[in-house]
Design a protein around this motif. Structure first.
Motif, PDB file in Angstrom:
ATOM      1  N   UNK A 133       4.620  40.918   0.604  1.00 54.45           N
ATOM      2  CA  UNK A 133       3.644  40.053  -0.054  1.00 54.45           C
ATOM      3  C   UNK A 133       3.919  38.609   0.279  1.00 54.45           C
ATOM      4  N   UNK A 134       2.843  37.881   0.456  1.00 50.27           N
ATOM      5  CA  UNK A 134       2.960  36.431   0.659  1.00 50.27           C
ATOM      6  C   UNK A 134       2.971  35.773  -0.716  1.00 50.27           C
ATOM      7  N   UNK A 135       3.839  34.821  -0.894  1.00 54.79           N
ATOM      8  CA  UNK A 135       3.863  34.084  -2.154  1.00 54.79           C
ATOM      9  C   UNK A 135       2.626  33.197  -2.223  1.00 54.79           C
ATOM     10  N   UNK A 136       1.940  33.256  -3.323  1.00 52.56           N
ATOM     11  CA  UNK A 136       0.757  32.424  -3.512  1.00 52.56           C
ATOM     12  C   UNK A 136       1.197  31.147  -4.210  1.00 52.56           C
ATOM     13  N   UNK A 137       0.879  30.039  -3.587  1.00 53.74           N
ATOM     14  CA  UNK A 137       1.261  28.767  -4.195  1.00 53.74           C
ATOM     15  C   UNK A 137       0.231  28.396  -5.251  1.00 53.74           C
ATOM     16  N   UNK A 138       0.724  28.044  -6.404  1.00 53.43           N
ATOM     17  CA  UNK A 138      -0.142  27.632  -7.489  1.00 53.43           C
ATOM     18  C   UNK A 138      -0.779  26.290  -7.152  1.00 53.43           C
ATOM     19  N   UNK A 139      -2.042  26.097  -7.542  1.00 50.42           N
ATOM     20  CA  UNK A 139      -2.643  24.785  -7.312  1.00 50.42           C
ATOM     21  C   UNK A 139      -1.894  23.716  -8.101  1.00 50.42           C
ATOM     22  N   UNK A 140      -1.850  22.540  -7.550  1.00 54.98           N
ATOM     23  CA  UNK A 140      -1.142  21.423  -8.165  1.00 54.98           C
ATOM     24  C   UNK A 140      -2.154  20.330  -8.475  1.00 54.98           C
ATOM     25  N   UNK A 141      -2.050  19.750  -9.658  1.00 55.88           N
ATOM     26  CA  UNK A 141      -2.938  18.648 -10.022  1.00 55.88           C
ATOM     27  C   UNK A 141      -2.514  17.401  -9.256  1.00 55.88           C
ATOM     28  N   UNK A 142      -3.464  16.555  -8.994  1.00 56.67           N
ATOM     29  CA  UNK A 142      -3.193  15.316  -8.280  1.00 56.67           C
ATOM     30  C   UNK A 142      -4.195  15.124  -7.163  1.00 56.67           C
ATOM     31  N   UNK A 143      -3.822  14.342  -6.173  1.00 53.86           N
ATOM     32  CA  UNK A 143      -4.706  14.139  -5.031  1.00 53.86           C
ATOM     33  C   UNK A 143      -3.892  13.796  -3.797  1.00 53.86           C
ATOM     34  N   UNK A 144      -4.520  14.029  -2.648  1.00 55.27           N
ATOM     35  CA  UNK A 144      -3.920  13.697  -1.355  1.00 55.27           C
ATOM     36  C   UNK A 144      -4.973  12.929  -0.561  1.00 55.27           C
ATOM     37  N   UNK A 182      -1.133   9.524   1.302  1.00 56.04           N
ATOM     38  CA  UNK A 182      -0.618   9.209  -0.026  1.00 56.04           C
ATOM     39  C   UNK A 182      -0.885  10.426  -0.904  1.00 56.04           C
ATOM     40  N   UNK A 183       0.161  11.013  -1.452  1.00 54.00           N
ATOM     41  CA  UNK A 183       0.029  12.195  -2.278  1.00 54.00           C
ATOM     42  C   UNK A 183       0.549  11.881  -3.679  1.00 54.00           C
ATOM     43  N   UNK A 184      -0.315  12.035  -4.659  1.00 50.62           N
ATOM     44  CA  UNK A 184       0.081  11.892  -6.063  1.00 50.62           C
ATOM     45  C   UNK A 184       0.163  13.301  -6.634  1.00 50.62           C
ATOM     46  N   UNK A 185       1.355  13.725  -7.011  1.00 50.29           N
ATOM     47  CA  UNK A 185       1.566  15.092  -7.479  1.00 50.29           C
ATOM     48  C   UNK A 185       1.715  15.092  -8.993  1.00 50.29           C
ATOM     49  N   UNK A 186       0.702  15.719  -9.622  1.00 47.85           N
ATOM     50  CA  UNK A 186       0.611  15.769 -11.073  1.00 47.85           C
ATOM     51  C   UNK A 186       0.810  14.351 -11.614  1.00 47.85           C
ATOM     52  N   UNK A 187       1.496  14.207 -12.700  1.00 49.90           N
ATOM     53  CA  UNK A 187       1.800  12.872 -13.227  1.00 49.90           C
ATOM     54  C   UNK A 187       3.273  12.566 -13.019  1.00 49.90           C
ATOM     55  N   UNK A 188       3.857  13.142 -11.966  1.00 54.97           N
ATOM     56  CA  UNK A 188       5.308  13.122 -11.815  1.00 54.97           C
ATOM     57  C   UNK A 188       5.843  12.209 -10.716  1.00 54.97           C
ATOM     58  N   UNK A 189       5.270  12.258  -9.522  1.00 54.26           N
ATOM     59  CA  UNK A 189       5.842  11.536  -8.388  1.00 54.26           C
ATOM     60  C   UNK A 189       4.793  11.374  -7.295  1.00 54.26           C
ATOM     61  N   UNK A 190       5.127  10.555  -6.298  1.00 55.25           N
ATOM     62  CA  UNK A 190       4.255  10.442  -5.136  1.00 55.25           C
ATOM     63  C   UNK A 190       5.064  10.617  -3.857  1.00 55.25           C
ATOM     64  N   UNK A 191       4.328  10.958  -2.798  1.00 51.23           N
ATOM     65  CA  UNK A 191       4.910  11.108  -1.467  1.00 51.23           C
ATOM     66  C   UNK A 191       4.053  10.302  -0.508  1.00 51.23           C
ATOM     67  N   UNK A 192       4.705   9.585   0.402  1.00 54.68           N
ATOM     68  CA  UNK A 192       4.007   8.931   1.502  1.00 54.68           C
ATOM     69  C   UNK A 192       4.448   9.647   2.772  1.00 54.68           C
TER      70      UNK A 192
END
Length: 162
Positions: free
Chosen positions: A2-13, A55-65
């Motif tokens: 089985x392939x692991x299904x990644x849960x959707x994450x709130x935020x935006x990219x 620019x990725x804002x992941x949930x209300x937790x952190x960002x990634x550039x």
């Protein structure tokens, strides 16, 4: 198997492009928030003679550039401790060859290339200050970065559409 299904994450990219002195912002696919490889691949497909980064804002937790380049992506994770709870943050640390923090470490610190946007008006020390603003949400931090680099209006207009 089985392939692991990644849960959707709130935020935006968001993909940001600077070409011929003009800024352009566009939404990345939602899987860019759950898979660093997906974000890098999608950004690498953007053809431009100028700067391209995500620019990725992941949930209300952190960002990634994420800033792709022929020698591999430059990355900045605003909070290294996010790697304890989020696969995409752990992927950033893996690519940076950085150790995740201890489970009981309450510190917040950025990991990666603080000079990732230095050529666009955001020097590393200023980016470090923004990443360290623990009272701000990631979307507020990214808005500050967008304003400082000069694409705040384009960034806000795209977020209003999303």
């Amino acid at each position: 198997m089985r392939m692991a299904v990644k849960e959707p994450v709130a935020g935006y990219a968001v993909a940001v492009v600077r070409e011929d002195g003009r800024w352009r912002c566009s939404a990345l696919k939602p899987d860019a928030l759950t898979s660093l490889d997906a974000a890098i691949t999608e950004l690498a497909k953007i053809r431009s003679t100028g700067a391209v980064f995500g620019l990725l804002a992941v949930e209300d937790e952190f960002f990634i550039i994420v800033r792709p380049s022929p020698r591999g992506p430059s990355l900045l994770l605003s909070d290294a401790a996010a790697a304890l709870d989020y696969d995409i943050a752990a992927d950033v640390l893996d690519l940076l060859r950085a150790d995740p923090p201890d489970e009981d470490d309450e510190s917040i610190w950025p990991e990666g290339d603080l000079d990732i946007l230095a050529d666009l008006g955001m020097p590393g020390p200023d980016l470090e200050v923004i990443a360290g603003e623990v009272d701000l949400y990631p979307d507020e931090q990214l808005q500050m970065i967008a304003q400082r680099c000069g694409f705040g209006d384009e960034f806000t207009a795209l977020l209003d559409e999303m």
